[in-house]
Design a protein around this motif. Sequence first.
Motif, PDB file in Angstrom:
ATOM      1  N   ILE A 116       0.836  -1.206   0.000  1.00  0.00           N
ATOM      2  CA  ILE A 116       0.000   0.000   0.000  1.00  0.00           C
ATOM      3  C   ILE A 116       0.867   1.252   0.000  1.00  0.00           C
ATOM      4  O   ILE A 116       0.562   2.249  -0.689  1.00  0.00           O
ATOM      5  N   TYR A 119       2.010   1.733  -3.473  1.00  0.00           N
ATOM      6  CA  TYR A 119       0.900   2.167  -4.327  1.00  0.00           C
ATOM      7  C   TYR A 119       0.612   3.653  -4.130  1.00  0.00           C
ATOM      8  O   TYR A 119       0.384   4.402  -5.106  1.00  0.00           O
ATOM      9  N   ASN A 123       1.209   6.517  -7.106  1.00  0.00           N
ATOM     10  CA  ASN A 123       0.075   7.262  -7.650  1.00  0.00           C
ATOM     11  C   ASN A 123      -0.067   8.654  -7.031  1.00  0.00           C
ATOM     12  O   ASN A 123      -1.092   9.313  -7.240  1.00  0.00           O
ATOM     13  N   PRO A 161     -10.739   3.503  -8.043  1.00  0.00           N
ATOM     14  CA  PRO A 161      -9.431   2.869  -8.242  1.00  0.00           C
ATOM     15  C   PRO A 161      -8.725   2.492  -6.941  1.00  0.00           C
ATOM     16  O   PRO A 161      -8.150   1.407  -6.835  1.00  0.00           O
ATOM     17  N   VAL A 162      -8.787   3.396  -5.957  1.00  0.00           N
ATOM     18  CA  VAL A 162      -8.115   3.111  -4.680  1.00  0.00           C
ATOM     19  C   VAL A 162      -8.814   1.969  -3.946  1.00  0.00           C
ATOM     20  O   VAL A 162      -8.170   1.033  -3.456  1.00  0.00           O
ATOM     21  N   ARG A 165      -8.126  -1.366  -5.595  1.00  0.00           N
ATOM     22  CA  ARG A 165      -6.794  -1.870  -5.294  1.00  0.00           C
ATOM     23  C   ARG A 165      -6.742  -2.466  -3.894  1.00  0.00           C
ATOM     24  O   ARG A 165      -6.154  -3.539  -3.680  1.00  0.00           O
ATOM     25  N   SER A 168      -8.416  -5.920  -3.858  1.00  0.00           N
ATOM     26  CA  SER A 168      -7.582  -6.988  -4.405  1.00  0.00           C
ATOM     27  C   SER A 168      -6.569  -7.492  -3.380  1.00  0.00           C
ATOM     28  O   SER A 168      -6.197  -8.677  -3.387  1.00  0.00           O
ATOM     29  N   THR A 216     -16.827  -5.637  -5.337  1.00  0.00           N
ATOM     30  CA  THR A 216     -15.640  -6.494  -5.438  1.00  0.00           C
ATOM     31  C   THR A 216     -15.867  -7.896  -4.871  1.00  0.00           C
ATOM     32  O   THR A 216     -14.947  -8.728  -4.895  1.00  0.00           O
TER      33      THR A 216
END
Length: 257
Positions: A116, A119, A123, A161-162, A165, A168, A216
């Motif tokens: 994280i 990431y 970004n 998007p955050v 992620r 996942s 998700t």
Amino acid sequence: MRRRSRRKRAVQENHERWLITYADLITLLMIFFVVLYAMSQIDIRKYDVLAQSLHFEFRKSDTILEMGSGVTGGLDPAKQPKPAETSEKVDDPDKERLEEKKKQMEQDLQDLYKVIQSYVKANHLEQLVFVADTSEGITIRLSDKFLFDLGKADLKEDASPVLARLASLFKQLDNTISIEGHTDNLPIQKGGTFQDNWGLSAGRSLAVLRYFVDQTKLEPKKFKIAGYSDTRPVAPNTTEANRQKNRRVEITVLRGR
């Protein structure tokens, strides 16, 4: 005249003759105790020699007890079976599996923390996402700037998007995940969806939960949610910048659960 002298001699007889016998008795007692005292003076060297001789004779004789030695039947250390050596660590398969599971969960948390962080840096989300390794677990603090509009609990498109992620990464974990909503201390404007900040903070944590579960497909049992209104600020609500910090959603992957 003779009769009077006889009577006088009879009156003068000695009545303390018993003292002679008593004195003899005391003398004999004193002699007896002197003899006892003289006999009590033991020669230490002779006593040690006698004790060693007796000990040797009794120990070398056959015993009536199995694995014993001597007439006294004392246990002979040389004939005793040696106790089985025990390991300090008792083999317990269930305990070992539990320890291995804890170690693996902790390693997964550390891997999550690093991923994280990478990431967020890749970004350029440092102003919107903050990650910390706390005693409770790995905490991801999300600013409401890209999650919600002011006073609302509907997720913005920029949040997808955050959150995708994070989802996942959460799929690979068995830990319980806590979602908490927080607000500043400004009152809610009348006519809105929520009556107060309690409802707003709870609605925002629920919106994030629904994204993970509905979008998700993460398991609902992995999560728990709460809304704390303005009761747990991270900065004093004295400036707009501080109030912005307090308007947040915190997602914590709990340690050891």
